[in-house]
Design an enzyme around this catalytic site. Structure first.
Site, mmCIF file in Angstrom:
data_model
loop_
_atom_site.group_PDB
_atom_site.id
_atom_site.type_symbol
_atom_site.label_atom_id
_atom_site.label_comp_id
_atom_site.label_asym_id
_atom_site.label_seq_id
_atom_site.Cartn_x
_atom_site.Cartn_y
_atom_site.Cartn_z
ATOM 1 N N LYS A 193 9.580 -43.020 22.838
ATOM 2 C CA LYS A 193 10.110 -42.903 21.483
ATOM 3 C C LYS A 193 10.704 -44.221 21.018
ATOM 4 O O LYS A 193 10.616 -44.564 19.849
ATOM 5 C CB LYS A 193 11.164 -41.788 21.422
ATOM 6 C CG LYS A 193 10.537 -40.414 21.275
ATOM 7 C CD LYS A 193 11.558 -39.380 20.874
ATOM 8 C CE LYS A 193 12.144 -38.713 22.077
ATOM 9 N NZ LYS A 193 13.028 -37.586 21.744
ATOM 10 N N ARG A 226 4.907 -36.575 33.659
ATOM 11 C CA ARG A 226 4.785 -36.756 32.219
ATOM 12 C C ARG A 226 3.383 -37.226 31.886
ATOM 13 O O ARG A 226 2.676 -37.774 32.721
ATOM 14 C CB ARG A 226 5.841 -37.713 31.685
ATOM 15 C CG ARG A 226 5.742 -39.150 32.148
ATOM 16 C CD ARG A 226 6.667 -40.064 31.319
ATOM 17 N NE ARG A 226 7.980 -39.516 31.106
ATOM 18 C CZ ARG A 226 8.585 -39.452 29.906
ATOM 19 N NH1 ARG A 226 8.000 -39.912 28.834
ATOM 20 N NH2 ARG A 226 9.788 -38.953 29.789
ATOM 21 N N GLU A 262 15.263 -34.193 22.120
ATOM 22 C CA GLU A 262 16.390 -34.875 21.492
ATOM 23 C C GLU A 262 15.918 -35.313 20.109
ATOM 24 O O GLU A 262 14.858 -35.945 19.985
ATOM 25 C CB GLU A 262 16.781 -36.109 22.322
ATOM 26 C CG GLU A 262 18.002 -36.777 21.739
ATOM 27 C CD GLU A 262 18.458 -38.014 22.490
ATOM 28 O OE1 GLU A 262 17.904 -38.318 23.569
ATOM 29 O OE2 GLU A 262 19.355 -38.692 21.971
HETATM 30 P P1 ATP Z 1 11.270 -40.718 25.490
HETATM 31 O O1 ATP Z 1 11.419 -41.084 26.947
HETATM 32 O O2 ATP Z 1 10.016 -41.193 24.859
HETATM 33 O O3 ATP Z 1 12.494 -41.016 24.673
HETATM 34 P P2 ATP Z 1 12.180 -38.143 26.072
HETATM 35 O O4 ATP Z 1 11.677 -37.548 27.298
HETATM 36 O O5 ATP Z 1 13.540 -38.713 26.171
HETATM 37 O O6 ATP Z 1 11.122 -39.155 25.496
HETATM 38 P P3 ATP Z 1 12.952 -35.739 24.792
HETATM 39 O O7 ATP Z 1 13.134 -35.446 23.361
HETATM 40 O O8 ATP Z 1 14.152 -35.721 25.665
HETATM 41 O O9 ATP Z 1 12.208 -37.133 24.874
HETATM 42 O O10 ATP Z 1 11.832 -34.795 25.397
HETATM 43 C C1 ATP Z 1 11.816 -33.410 25.220
HETATM 44 C C2 ATP Z 1 11.037 -32.791 26.345
HETATM 45 O O11 ATP Z 1 9.722 -33.300 26.373
HETATM 46 C C3 ATP Z 1 11.653 -33.108 27.686
HETATM 47 O O12 ATP Z 1 11.674 -31.925 28.458
HETATM 48 C C4 ATP Z 1 10.753 -34.132 28.271
HETATM 49 O O13 ATP Z 1 10.734 -34.043 29.668
HETATM 50 C C5 ATP Z 1 9.407 -33.773 27.648
HETATM 51 N N1 ATP Z 1 8.562 -34.955 27.552
HETATM 52 C C6 ATP Z 1 8.878 -36.136 26.974
HETATM 53 N N2 ATP Z 1 7.875 -37.026 27.119
HETATM 54 C C7 ATP Z 1 6.900 -36.391 27.807
HETATM 55 C C8 ATP Z 1 5.601 -36.785 28.280
HETATM 56 N N3 ATP Z 1 5.118 -38.005 28.062
HETATM 57 N N4 ATP Z 1 4.874 -35.869 28.955
HETATM 58 C C9 ATP Z 1 5.362 -34.629 29.159
HETATM 59 N N5 ATP Z 1 6.557 -34.202 28.746
HETATM 60 C C10 ATP Z 1 7.334 -35.071 28.081
HETATM 61 MG MG MG Z 2 14.977 -37.197 27.157
#
Ligand code: ATP
Ligand code: MG
Length: 566
Positions: free
Chosen positions: A268, A258, A32
């Site tokens: 984020k 994760r 995102e």
């Molecule tokens: P945050 O929770 O920090 O806002 P997010 O998961 O919402 O992060 P996205 O931009 O939706 O952020 O993530 C893109 C991809 O990266 C998704 O498939 C998510 O599952 C993966 N991802 C995000 N954080 C991690 C992590 N700490 N370890 C592994 N994969 C991750």
């Molecule tokens: Mg997400």
């Protein structure tokens, strides 16, 4: 790709390939654009692009841009830069969920016509109150029984912009008594009268993640939709939407743990807080766990990929020790980074028996790990700088470096002996050492077999380059800064996470070091020329990582009581 370790995702994909379930593996990385990518995303990127490459498939980059209030083109651009820098290429396969808004809207109408979705007019609070709990079933909304025609009419008017934010939502009609909360008539669309960074004012309604994601996967022909564990409970909904619409392509969602990393935060929202509140110097502050922060700090893409391979993929959450990531970058730079001498806390040394007007060029090995990197010449003269820490007037028992009357080796040069100590009469501070050298020890060896117990680095005063050196360290003093009870993670910032040293004395070759260049300062650590603050002829150096893991020793001395080590 490095040697393939087994992980459960690799096993699933390999089985699907050998059984002929899929002709070609297609994965995607779906960020995102609401922040910069962090090291957790790197794990997902390496996994998605890595699996595709391993099975000669392809990986899409897809922006999951359905929440315009938090998204921005700055993030869209930085994400592409970061994925490329990590070494991955989506070629022509760049997608945006927002490009599917029309198709998604049509899917929503299809669900309405099939009696599988309805417009609800409860407030957000009422919807929450109706949802029930883990123990108690939810209750149906009074609007759940609306006719198909009424639902279609209301939904079309939502799209036409007739309603204010929050007036109505579109919900899937599944089961308000489902033990899985995400199946209790989840919201699919909401009214948000805000412009979108790509579609402008076209849409006053936006689809939610659970509706958008599975359909985007399906439109793109994704075979394996890899996501993190928090989506495990959403998998029945992922499948429900695709089944309800009888989509041609039904990808398999597979969840993995994760990445959590010690001494930092990987949310984020929290990273944005650090940036917005000025607690760090932007998203690419070298202390940030963002890809751009690691890049500016001097990490290599290879070391990050190696780390991601090393930590593997599992089904259970854990905290990976930051020391593992630091180990990866040390390991990489040890082989690749040329070595130099740099004195960070200079102490002046005068070699009394060395001719005033003489300079010698000492031959120094660029990297003992790689003879192909050759050698260079380093000027030596009568006045030098050594590291202040390498001298003690009253040396404790195990201190083998320089002290009054004692002899040590100057790397690539001579044995020197300290004959006198000059102090500031006012403060008593040692300001200069007087030494003598033994000309017979040229190159650093003694013909009479005399041994010394220490070898020091040094820089010739007349030839030295002055520079600022920034010693970066871990951003937080606690292993799990965002999981400490009753404590705001921002209060756990390491006050010594950035120490700037001015007037460091570097060997002359470093004056020409280009922004982004990485090197080892002998006995100190790995450093990188800052890409932002360096000016022509005036490099600023960032410490990537010290040579050894100093935190391991500190922790043994002062247990923090933290748990959750992976
Ligand atoms: P945050 O929770 O920090 O806002 P997010 O998961 O919402 O992060 P996205 O931009 O939706 O952020 O993530 C893109 C991809 O990266 C998704 O498939 C998510 O599952 C993966 N991802 C995000 N954080 C991690 C992590 N700490 N370890 C592994 N994969 C991750
Ligand atoms: Mg997400």
């Amino acid at each position: 790709m490095s040697e393939a370790r087994s992980n459960f995702i690799r096993t699933i994909i390999a089985d699907d390939v050998s059984s002929g379930k899929h002709a070609r593996v297609v994965t995607r990385f779906p960020p995102e654009p609401n922040g910069y990518l962090h090291i957790g995303h790197a794990k997902s990127i390496c996994l998605n692009f890595g699996m595709a490459a391993e099975f000669t498939g392809v990986c899409h980059l897809r922006f999951d841009d359905t929440n315009p209030t938090k998204e921005d083109v700055e993030y869209v651009d930085s994400i592409q830069t970061d994925v490329r820098w990590l070494g991955f290429d989506w070629e022509a396969r760049l997608f945006y969920a927002s490009d599917y808004f029309e198709r998604l809207y049509e899917c929503a109408e299809t669900l309405i016509r099939a009696g599988k979705a309805y417009v609800d007019s409860l407030t957000a609070d009422e919807i929450r109150a109706h949802r029930g709990t883990l123990k108690a079933p939810g209750t149906d909304s009074p609007h759940r029984g609306r006719s198909v025609d009424e639902n279609l009419d209301l939904f079309r008017r939502m799209r036409a912009g007739e309603f204010a934010d929050g007036a109505h939502v579109l919900r899937a009609k599944i089961d308000m008594a489902s033990p899985n909360l995400s199946m209790r008539d989840p919201t699919l669309y909401r009214v948000r009268r805000v412009p979108h960074h790509r579609t402008g004012d076209t849409w006053p309604i936006y689809p939610l993640y659970d509706f958008t994601h599975c359909l985007s996967d399906s439109f793109e022909g994704i075979t394996h939709s890899l996501c993190t564990l928090e989506f495990e409970n959403h998998r029945p909904l992922y499948d429900w939407v695709l089944d309800a619409l009888e989509t041609h392509c039904h990808p398999q969602q597979i969840e993995f743990a994760r990445l959590n990393l010690s001494y930092t935060v990987l949310s984020k929202r929290k990273l944005l807080q650090l940036v917005e509140e000025g607690l760090v110097d932007g998203w690419d502050d070298p202390r940030m766990p963002t890809i751009s922060g690691f890049r500016r700090r001097g990490y290599t893409p290879e070391s990050i990929r190696d780390f991601c391979e090393e930590i593997g993929v599992a089904k259970r959450d854990s905290v990976v020790d930051m020391a593992m990531l630091e180990h990866s970058v040390r390991n990489d730079l040890n082989k690749r980074a040329p070595r130099f001498m740099a004195v960070l806390h200079p102490l002046r040394v005068v070699i009394e028996n060395y001719p005033e007007d003489q300079t010698e060029e000492m031959e120094a090995v660029n990297n003992p790990e790689d003879p192909a990197m050759g050698s260079r010449r380093v000027p030596f003269s009568r006045v030098l700088y050594i590291e202040r820490d390498d001298f003690r007037e009253d040396p404790p028992r195990k201190f083998f470096r320089l002290a009054p009357g004692r002899e040590v080796r100057l790397r690539y040069a001579y044995y020197v002996r300290c004959t006198d100590v000059v102090k500031d009469p006012a403060t008593g501070e040692v300001v200069e050492l007087r030494c003598t050298y033994d000309p017979a020890t040229q190159g650093g060896g003694s013909p009479d077999g005399r041994k010394v117990k220490a070898t020091l680095h040094w820089v010739s005063a007349a030839h030295a380059v002055d520079a600022d050196v920034r010693l970066y360290d871990r951003l937080f003093v606690h292993e799990t800064p965002d999981a400490v009870k009753d404590t705001d993670f921002r209060t756990l910032i390491n006050p010594e996470s950035l120490v700037t040293l001015r007037g460091c004395k570097l060997e002359p070759a470093l004056g020409q070091a280009q922004p982004g260049a990485r090197m080892q300062f002998e006995r100190q650590g790995y450093f990188c020329v800052d890409t932002v603050d360096s000016v022509a002829g005036g490099p600023v150096f960032n410490r990537v990582v010290p040579l050894r893991d100093t935190w391991a020793r500190i922790e043994k001395k002062q247990p923090t009581g933290a748990s959750g080590k992976g």
